[in-house]
Design an enzyme around this catalytic site. Structure first.
Site, short mmCIF file in Angstrom:
data_model
loop_
_atom_site.label_atom_id
_atom_site.label_comp_id
_atom_site.label_asym_id
_atom_site.label_seq_id
_atom_site.Cartn_x
_atom_site.Cartn_y
_atom_site.Cartn_z
CD GLU A 133 -2.82 -1.21 0.01
OE1 GLU A 133 -3.05 -0.15 -0.61
OE2 GLU A 133 -3.27 -2.31 -0.34
CG ASP A 202 2.63 -7.38 -6.36
OD1 ASP A 202 1.96 -6.87 -5.43
OD2 ASP A 202 2.16 -8.15 -7.21
#
Length: 479
Positions: A133, A202
């Site tokens: 995030e 990621d």
């Protein structure tokens, strides 16, 4: 459509991105452009995020646990300091929801569902979610997506906000369905760019974990947990999950990336396991059963389970038993904050307020301004009818945590007991501002103004705060 409304729409679009969006394995990441190149400034994102958080708090239930809040904040700042995030004015909200979810909103707002503690096995898995995030925020994926889809129809604020609030209150499926209803027309045109963003998040999330001294495998391990959760779901996933699947290819890609990092032995953080116990107890409707199971536990994480026994006994108000079980933990680790808070809880439960106050004040000498200790000390002072001391303590704490609604709520209660009526109205006004109830905030400020007498400085401060609220309302009208 206003800038803030467009930004807020895109921000919520990414809210459940970690668990929902797809990415394809690739040895060469796509070039997503200059992070700083956007039609919208970082300050606009910051202002948007804080306004969004006020609106969110007015609708969703949050957990007011200073220990859990402090743990999440500490973990987030550890990760942020090892990430590409430049503006580290982060704001965290812990949502009272047992589902697996986290979200990031432009301007540094990160939300964590308490269910993440229930569905993660170690700190690296939880940190993997948060690092992902943080990457969305540091790379400004929200505004860059808006730039990329300038010709697309942006979903309405009302529908998107309703979706994320539903995800926080009624469960992820209901929230995702609500989001889908408002963004179906724009979804296909934005899906490809979303996949690229997910791939980048990621990768950067793993880099952040590695730099922070944590296990990059936390991200693929968390993906596997999410995959199991989906496979065991009783009902058919909503349409949004079908168009944004958590695929085997994404899990495989993340595993391959994690293997590129040097293999190390990672020791899990005991504090994570302690918070997992707190979250489990919080969501349990039967602490007696938990107590029985935790007492019989003989596997790994034994110390965490012994702590679980203590807090379950505290929940059941079995003070003497809790004190006996806690003594072993304190003998081995006398300054661990969670154990000292439990000790204070027991003393407060036994109405031994002076003893609790003495212990907490000593701990605050060791760790000045520690938030869990400060809030617990205020509770002990209240129990001892030392209201003025508690008022002074929380007033000082509010200066370092002006955006903490739970603190302002407790401060209003304490000031009422202390007979500080002007202070009650001031604290209530700040609380209502932070939870997006502007009319009630203005009412409290008017009450406070009536009690200022000839104190011109206080009158000026109140007028300025009323102007601040008017500006917030004007911004809200533009959304």
């Amino acid at each position: 459509m206003t800038v803030l409304k467009q930004l807020l729409g895109i921000g919520v679009l990414f809210a459940a991105s970690l668990s929902l969006a797809d990415s394809s394995p690739s040895s060469q990441l796509p070039d997503l452009g200059d992070v700083t190149a956007s039609r919208y400034s970082a300050q606009q994102e910051y202002d948007l995020g804080r306004m969004w958080l006020k609106m969110f708090r007015s609708s969703a239930k949050t957990i007011d646990d200073p220990l859990m809040q402090d743990y999440i904040e500490s973990l987030l700042y550890r990760l942020a300091s090892n990430s590409e995030l430049k503006d580290r004015r982060l704001e965290t909200v812990v949502v009272n929801n047992a589902t697996i979810n986290a979200f990031a909103v432009p301007g540094g707002v990160i939300g964590v569902h308490s269910g993440l503690f229930l569905n993660t096995d170690n700190e690296s898995q939880l940190a993997g979610v948060l690092a992902h995030e943080i990457a969305h925020i540091s790379q400004r994926h929200f505004t860059r997506s808006l730039d990329n889809s300038a010709q697309s129809t942006i979903p309405t604020l009302a529908g998107l906000l309703a979706g994320i609030v539903l995800a926080a209150t009624a469960g992820a499926d209901a929230g995702i369905a609500a989001i889908t209803a408002t963004q179906a027309a724009a979804l296909d045109s934005q899906l490809r760019f979303s996949r690229q963003n997910e791939q980048e998040a990621d990768r950067l999330g793993m880099e952040t974990l590695s730099k922070a001294g944590m296990d990059p495998n936390g991200i693929p391990a968390m993906f596997e947990n999410m995959g199991k959760n989906l496979r065991y779901a009783r009902s058919k996933p909503p349409e949004f999950l079908l168009t944004h699947p958590l695929t085997e290819s994404r899990i495989s890609d993340s595993k391959n990336r994690a293997r590129q990092y040097t293999r190390n032995v990672y020791v899990d953080n005991l504090n994570f396991q302690l918070m997992k116990m707190r979250a489990t107890l919080f969501h349990s409707s039967n602490p007696e059963d938990l107590l029985k199971n935790w007492t019989a536990h003989t596997g790994s994480n034994g110390e965490a389970y012994r702590y679980g026994v203590v807090i379950a006994l505290i929940k059941l108000k079995r003070w003497e038993e809790a004190e006996d079980k806690l003594s072993e933990l304190l003998n081995n680790d006398i300054n661990r904050i969670a154990y000292r808070i439990a000790q204070a809880d027991i003393l407060i439960g036994k109405k031994e307020y002076d003893s609790a106050i003495e212990i907490l004040k000593k701990q605050l000498v060791i760790t000045p301004n520690n938030h869990p200790y400060t809030m617990k000390l205020a509770e002990a002072l209240e129990g001892a009818n030392r209201f003025q001391e508690a008022d002074l303590l929380l007033s000082k704490q509010s200066q370092s945590r002006p955006n903490d609604p739970h603190l302002w709520y407790e401060l209003a209660e304490i000031r009422g007991l202390a007979g500080n009526i002007f202070g009650v109205h001031h604290a209530r006004a700040e609380y209502f501002i932070l939870v997006g109830q502007f009319d009630r905030a203005k009412q409290q400020l008017r009450y406070a103004h009536e009690r200022t007498g000839n104190h011109h400085i206080e009158q000026s401060r109140i007028r300025q705060r009323l102007k601040d609220i008017a500006d917030m309302e004007e911004t809200l009208e533009q959304l």
